[in-house]
Design an enzyme around this catalytic site. Structure first.
Site, PDB file in Angstrom:
ATOM      1  N   HIS A   1      -3.878  -2.929  -2.407  1.00 19.17           N
ATOM      2  CA  HIS A   1      -2.814  -2.752  -2.901  1.00 19.17           C
ATOM      3  C   HIS A   1      -1.746  -1.873  -1.604  1.00 19.17           C
ATOM      4  CE1 HIS A   1      -4.434  -4.188  -7.104  1.00 19.17           C
ATOM      5  NE2 HIS A   1      -3.144  -5.277  -7.277  1.00 19.17           N
TER       6      HIS A   1
ATOM      7  N   MET B   1       8.593  -7.300  -8.992  1.00 16.21           N
ATOM      8  CA  MET B   1       8.115  -7.676  -9.504  1.00 16.21           C
ATOM      9  C   MET B   1       9.634  -8.230 -10.347  1.00 16.21           C
ATOM     10  SD  MET B   1       5.166  -9.124 -10.171  1.00 16.21           S
ATOM     11  CE  MET B   1       5.538  -9.725 -11.216  1.00 16.21           C
TER      12      MET B   1
ATOM     13  N   LYS C   1       1.902   1.350  -4.599  1.00 13.86           N
ATOM     14  CA  LYS C   1       1.430   1.148  -6.084  1.00 13.86           C
ATOM     15  C   LYS C   1       1.021   2.667  -6.290  1.00 13.86           C
ATOM     16  CE  LYS C   1      -1.927  -0.841  -8.642  1.00 13.86           C
ATOM     17  NZ  LYS C   1      -1.104  -1.469  -9.764  1.00 13.86           N
TER      18      LYS C   1
ATOM     19  N   ASN D   1      -2.834  -9.011 -15.517  1.00 10.86           N
ATOM     20  CA  ASN D   1      -3.131  -9.891 -14.390  1.00 10.86           C
ATOM     21  C   ASN D   1      -2.065 -10.557 -14.805  1.00 10.86           C
ATOM     22  OD1 ASN D   1      -3.606 -11.638 -11.853  1.00 10.86           O
ATOM     23  ND2 ASN D   1      -4.223  -9.806 -11.082  1.00 10.86           N
TER      24      ASN D   1
ATOM     25  N   GLY E   1      13.761  -4.402  -9.433  1.00 11.69           N
ATOM     26  CA  GLY E   1      12.388  -4.077  -8.533  1.00 11.69           C
ATOM     27  C   GLY E   1      11.300  -4.907  -8.230  1.00 11.69           C
TER      28      GLY E   1
HETATM   29  P1  NAD Z   1       8.744  -1.285  -8.865  1.00  7.32           P
HETATM   30  O1  NAD Z   1       8.857  -0.158  -8.850  1.00  7.32           O
HETATM   31  O2  NAD Z   1       9.340  -2.240  -7.655  1.00  7.32           O
HETATM   32  O3  NAD Z   1      10.300  -1.559 -10.036  1.00  7.32           O
HETATM   33  C1  NAD Z   1       9.720  -1.207 -11.387  1.00  7.32           C
HETATM   34  C2  NAD Z   1      11.260  -1.426 -11.670  1.00  7.32           C
HETATM   35  O4  NAD Z   1      11.461  -0.785 -13.005  1.00  7.32           O
HETATM   36  C3  NAD Z   1      12.103  -0.272 -10.716  1.00  7.32           C
HETATM   37  O5  NAD Z   1      13.228  -1.595  -9.936  1.00  7.32           O
HETATM   38  C4  NAD Z   1      12.576   0.402 -11.657  1.00  7.32           C
HETATM   39  O6  NAD Z   1      13.483   1.338 -11.380  1.00  7.32           O
HETATM   40  C5  NAD Z   1      12.264  -0.294 -12.785  1.00  7.32           C
HETATM   41  N1  NAD Z   1      12.778   1.173 -13.837  1.00  7.32           N
HETATM   42  C6  NAD Z   1      11.730   2.252 -14.481  1.00  7.32           C
HETATM   43  N2  NAD Z   1      11.944   2.325 -15.163  1.00  7.32           N
HETATM   44  C7  NAD Z   1      13.081   1.585 -15.852  1.00  7.32           C
HETATM   45  C8  NAD Z   1      13.671   1.355 -17.465  1.00  7.32           C
HETATM   46  N3  NAD Z   1      13.926   2.222 -18.568  1.00  7.32           N
HETATM   47  N4  NAD Z   1      14.823   0.588 -17.046  1.00  7.32           N
HETATM   48  C9  NAD Z   1      15.104  -0.308 -16.794  1.00  7.32           C
HETATM   49  N5  NAD Z   1      14.005  -0.777 -15.696  1.00  7.32           N
HETATM   50  C10 NAD Z   1      13.277   0.407 -15.139  1.00  7.32           C
HETATM   51  O7  NAD Z   1       6.921  -2.078  -8.959  1.00  7.32           O
HETATM   52  P2  NAD Z   1       6.772  -3.728  -9.080  1.00  7.32           P
HETATM   53  O8  NAD Z   1       5.709  -3.157  -8.121  1.00  7.32           O
HETATM   54  O9  NAD Z   1       7.829  -4.333  -9.218  1.00  7.32           O
HETATM   55  O10 NAD Z   1       5.704  -3.373 -10.380  1.00  7.32           O
HETATM   56  C11 NAD Z   1       6.264  -3.093 -11.253  1.00  7.32           C
HETATM   57  C12 NAD Z   1       4.217  -3.224 -12.627  1.00  7.32           C
HETATM   58  O11 NAD Z   1       3.829  -4.068 -12.716  1.00  7.32           O
HETATM   59  C13 NAD Z   1       3.992  -2.005 -12.242  1.00  7.32           C
HETATM   60  O12 NAD Z   1       3.092  -1.208 -13.490  1.00  7.32           O
HETATM   61  C14 NAD Z   1       2.777  -2.476 -12.420  1.00  7.32           C
HETATM   62  O13 NAD Z   1       1.459  -2.690 -11.779  1.00  7.32           O
HETATM   63  C15 NAD Z   1       3.100  -4.100 -12.044  1.00  7.32           C
HETATM   64  N6  NAD Z   1       2.481  -5.576 -12.234  1.00  7.32           N
HETATM   65  C16 NAD Z   1       1.291  -5.723 -13.123  1.00  7.32           C
HETATM   66  C17 NAD Z   1       1.333  -7.056 -12.761  1.00  7.32           C
HETATM   67  C18 NAD Z   1       0.591  -8.019 -13.448  1.00  7.32           C
HETATM   68  O14 NAD Z   1       0.356  -9.295 -13.247  1.00  7.32           O
HETATM   69  N7  NAD Z   1       0.194  -7.795 -14.737  1.00  7.32           N
HETATM   70  C19 NAD Z   1       1.451  -7.220 -11.084  1.00  7.32           C
HETATM   71  C20 NAD Z   1       2.131  -7.344  -9.946  1.00  7.32           C
HETATM   72  C21 NAD Z   1       2.557  -5.371 -10.701  1.00  7.32           C
END
Ligand code: NAD
Length: 271
Positions: free
Chosen positions: A157, A15, A161, A126, A13
């Site tokens: 965002h 992140m 998202k 965050n 993903g």
């Molecule tokens: P993204 O969709 O690019 O990445 C998520 C990844 O997880 C994808 O590659 C997906 O295939 C994978 N995934 C889903 N189910 C899975 C499973 N069962 N096993 C393994 N992999 C699995 O999304 P993103 O932009 O990387 O964001 C991911 C999450 O992090 C979101 O909830 C986002 O809001 C959150 N986020 C949090 C922060 C923070 O600081 N807390 C910062 C950025 C993003």
């Protein structure tokens, strides 16, 4: 001290890739593996350094349970259903769990609390240093400015998202509510459409923008007659979240079981 074995679920993903880069670049850590969804075309492919393309010697798997078994810490920025399942593995294999996934339900959060009885869990909406400072400043400002100042939280965002308002915006609302000594649930105003009537004194409002590739922007504004105070954070690269999550992963190693957030990791005052 030997290197800490860090696994990354959802390593393909946005992140996930930022996390792979941070872990591979850090001398105190070693990447123990990365997973993706069962139906992801990435399963079976080599895990490479996202910037240099260099192979790590590991392959993406769809076996999260195994990854928790062989890791000291697993970092999880995936989706709510996956994170809930991962909590059970953290508990089973006594693996510290760093959770950045947002949009979690109460049921998901219960799974986090249960895991935190057994292992250290750092869960934060965050992971950036700057946004955690913004949480702190928001709480302080809200405690100093009375209800003559209407509080509004604005976030923007990227177009991909899937949840709104962002987990960070909700945390900012909670920080403001805490500063005012009220519960966010009692004063939240998330949806405005049509004839809404006048703004209710004391409410905390939310507004959401989506578009392009914006990594994350948050403003908390305190609006009185004839003056406005604004606190803003702008993220230009999601590396800041990955760096914070890695810091939390290294910090969690050796800590007792419990539910922690970035205030604990950064040593910011909570009260
Ligand atoms: P993204 O969709 O690019 O990445 C998520 C990844 O997880 C994808 O590659 C997906 O295939 C994978 N995934 C889903 N189910 C899975 C499973 N069962 N096993 C393994 N992999 C699995 O999304 P993103 O932009 O990387 O964001 C991911 C999450 O992090 C979101 O909830 C986002 O809001 C959150 N986020 C949090 C922060 C923070 O600081 N807390 C910062 C950025 C993003």
């Amino acid at each position: 001290m030997s290197e800490i074995r860090i696994g990354i679920v959802g390593c393909g993903g946005r992140m996930g890739q930022a996390l792979v880069r941070e872990v591979l670049d850090n001398k105190a850590a070693t990447l123990s593996g990365g997973t993706e969804r069962h139906d992801s075309p990435l399963v079976g492919s080599p895990i490479r350094h996202p910037a240099t393309g260099e192979e790590s010697g590991l392959k993406v798997t769809d076996n999260a349970e195994k990854l928790f078994e062989i890791s000291d810490v697993v970092i999880d920025f995936t989706c709510p259903t996956a994170t809930r399942l991962h909590c059970s593995y953290a508990e089973k294999y006594n693996t510290a769990h760093i959770i950045g996934t947002t949009g979690l339900t109460e049921k998901d959060e219960r799974a986090i609390n249960t895991a935190a009885e057994v292992v250290p869990v750092v869960y934060a909406s965050n992971f950036s240093l700057g946004v955690n400072l913004l949480f702190y400043l928001t709480r302080q400002a809200a405690s100093l400015l009375d209800e003559d100042f209407d509080i509004e939280v604005l976030e923007m965002h990227h177009r991909h998202k899937v949840d709104a308002p962002s987990g960070t915006a909700l945390s900012l609302g909670r920080a403001a509510a805490q500063g005012r000594g009220v519960r966010l649930e009692d004063v939240t105003d998330k949806v405005r459409d049509g004839i809404t009537g006048e703004r209710k004194r004391g409410d905390i409002g939310f507004a959401v923008l989506r578009g392009g590739n914006v990594a994350g922007e948050h403003t908390v504004s305190f609006n009185a007659y004839d003056e406005r105070v604004e606190l803003t954070h702008k993220a230009t690269d999601r590396a800041i979240f990955a760096r914070g999550a890695l810091k939390a992963a290294l910090w969690s190693f050796g800590h007792q079981a419990g539910l922690y957030d970035m205030f604990d990791v950064l040593g910011l005052p909570k009260g």
